[in-house]
Each structure stands twice: as C-alpha cells, then as structure tokens.
Design an enzyme around this catalytic site. Structure first.
Site, PDB file in Angstrom:
ATOM      1  N   THR A 127     -11.255  16.496 -27.727  1.00 32.04           N
ATOM      2  CA  THR A 127     -11.772  17.817 -28.060  1.00 32.04           C
ATOM      3  C   THR A 127     -10.992  18.492 -29.191  1.00 32.04           C
ATOM      4  OG1 THR A 127     -12.421  18.065 -25.748  1.00 32.04           O
ATOM      5  CG2 THR A 127     -12.474  20.036 -27.097  1.00 32.04           C
ATOM      6  N   ALA A 185      -5.730  14.674 -21.948  1.00 32.15           N
ATOM      7  CA  ALA A 185      -6.394  15.952 -21.643  1.00 32.15           C
ATOM      8  C   ALA A 185      -5.480  17.152 -21.890  1.00 32.15           C
ATOM      9  CB  ALA A 185      -6.917  16.004 -20.211  1.00 32.15           C
ATOM     10  N   GLY A 186      -6.046  18.156 -22.557  1.00 33.20           N
ATOM     11  CA  GLY A 186      -5.363  19.429 -22.748  1.00 33.20           C
ATOM     12  C   GLY A 186      -4.669  19.621 -24.074  1.00 33.20           C
ATOM     13  N   LYS A 205     -10.847   2.626 -18.598  1.00 26.09           N
ATOM     14  CA  LYS A 205     -10.213   3.883 -18.225  1.00 26.09           C
ATOM     15  C   LYS A 205     -10.959   4.488 -17.038  1.00 26.09           C
ATOM     16  CE  LYS A 205      -9.094   8.543 -19.609  1.00 26.09           C
ATOM     17  NZ  LYS A 205      -9.647   9.703 -20.305  1.00 26.09           N
ATOM     18  N   GLY A 228     -10.365  19.481 -22.254  1.00 21.22           N
ATOM     19  CA  GLY A 228     -11.068  20.354 -23.189  1.00 21.22           C
ATOM     20  C   GLY A 228     -10.531  21.767 -23.288  1.00 21.22           C
TER      21      GLY A 228
END
Length: 257
Positions: A210, A187-188, A100, A161
């Site tokens: 996260t 992400a998010g 990645k 995050g």
C-alpha cells in the site's frame, strides 16, 4: 563487502524488499513500480487473479514469472479451510510450493487469527509447502510458527494498509532475536523511514504494498523504498554507536591552542 543475499527456501534474493501487486491503478503501473523497487519477489493474491475472462489482461502479461519470483498468498481468507484450498489451487495452477499464508481474524483491523494460522501452517508443511507466515507481533506465537516448520516469519508492524509504521519495535526485535528463519516485516509500513527502521532492527526483509501503490508517485516511492531497505540493512551490519547519556566532543582534546 560480500554479496548479502536473502535466502528463503531454495531462493537467494538479491533484494530484501518484497513488493505486493495489489491496489495499483493498472498492471502497467504495477510493472513500473516493481522495476523501480528492484524487488526479486512479488506477492500475488490468488483469489483475485483473473483466470476466467481471457479477454482481460492478467499480471503475467506485464511481469514475467520467469524473471521475477511470484509468491502466491491467501489475502482475503478468514478461515483455515479457505486458506488451504487457495494455496492448493496455487500449486495446481503454477506448481508453486513457496507460498505466503494469511488467515485474517477481523475485517476491520485485518489482524491475523493466530490459532487458525498456526493450524494451517502445520497442515501446509506436512503437504510439502514452504510457508512464509503473516502473523501478529507476539514473540511466543512467532516461535510456535517456526517450530511448526515455517520458512519465514512475517510479523505485522501495524494493521495492513494503515501506514502507521512500527509502533512496537521491541516485539519485532524479540521475534528477530529468537528466530532461526528469516523475519520479514509485513504490513503497516507507510514511508521509507519505516522500512529503514525495520532493517535497522535486524529484520531480514520488508514486504510493502500500500505504501507504494497509494503514494502520489508510486514509481518514485518504490525507488525510495529500495534505497531505504539498502540503507537500513547496511546500517544494521555496520553496527550503531553506543548510546550515551552525556555529550562527547567529536574534536580531539589534545593539541588545543
């Protein structure tokens, strides 16, 4: 319903949920969360792996790489040179070719530097890597990455995050509709409904770290994310009803008393 695998490179994943291994309280908690998530693949930040102090525990003591797929990533890299060196090191250490790529552009937002990302992708593909690429939600740049040979496109939903979910659903849909390789929202994601929405948009998978690691109960949240991804995927495959401007009674009109 036939088995619905996610194919990336040579791998066929039963779970469409990929889980990050950072930010947990301990490796023991990490392992429990991964098990609860049902994930077949986990991301590992190569630059944060302990390879020097043999007295300290390492992730492999808790997650057997023979039983789960490790996806090395370049978390923390802010230029192409560092990212390339990191992934070459990963290949030397463990023979990993599926990787990645993250090349960050800003320490505050952790948004990707798309110019460096595109250039790095081209180099890695030429060197025989299979590259899953973290990118912005720009449909044009996403297509350029695919054309450069990316094995999967991984657009952010919102900053890493942040837990802000998917504010720009249209762009994610455009990326997916224009892509011939897997699109994985990265992400998010903040909660289970975000993961379900990503899958309902037609995305091939979701990567979450996260939202699980920083939940009050990471193990329970991992299970919640597993169920959300499955529900969202089934909803997408089932096909939602057509939106209408007016009400439509669910009871039949014939035979009324």
């Amino acid at each position: 319903m036939k088995k619905d695998f996610l194919k990336i490179g040579k791998y066929k994943l039963r779970s469409r949920l990929i889980v990050g291994t950072g930010k947990y309280k301990s490796f023991k908690e990490t392992a429990k969360a991964i098990k609860a998530s049902g994930a077949d693949m986990v991301t590992v930040a190569v630059r944060r792996v302990n390879i020097l102090d043999k007295k300290k525990p390492i992730l492999m003591d808790y997650l057997d790489p023979k039983k789960i797929i490790y996806l090395p990533n370049t978390a923390g890299c802010f230029n192409s040179e560092d990212a390339l060196r990191t992934l070459r090191l990963a290949r030397e250490m463990g023979g990993w070719k599926l990787v990645k790529l993250e090349v960050l552009g800003d320490k505050k937002t952790l948004y990707p530097n798309m110019i460096e990302t595109l250039n790095s992708t081209k180099v890695l593909v030429k060197e025989g890597f299979q590259v899953m690429v973290y990118c912005s939600d720009d449909p044009i740049m996403a297509k350029k990455l695919e054309d450069a040979g990316a094995s999967a496109i991984m657009p952010l939903a919102s900053p890493i995050g942040s837990g802000r979910g998917i504010p720009n659903k249209l762009n994610i849909s455009l990326i997916k509709n224009n892509s011939k390789v897997p699109v994985i929202v990265d992400a998010g994601i903040g909660t289970a409904s975000d993961a379900s929405i990503a899958m309902e948009l037609g995305c091939d998978g979701v990567l979450i770290n996260t939202a699980i690691a920083k939940a009050r109960n990471p193990i329970l949240m991992a299970e919640s994310m597993k169920n959300a991804v499955v529900a969202g995927r089934k909803s997408y495959l089932a096909g939602r009803m057509v939106l209408q401007n007016y009400g439509s009674a669910s009871s039949p009109k014939k035979g009324l008393i």
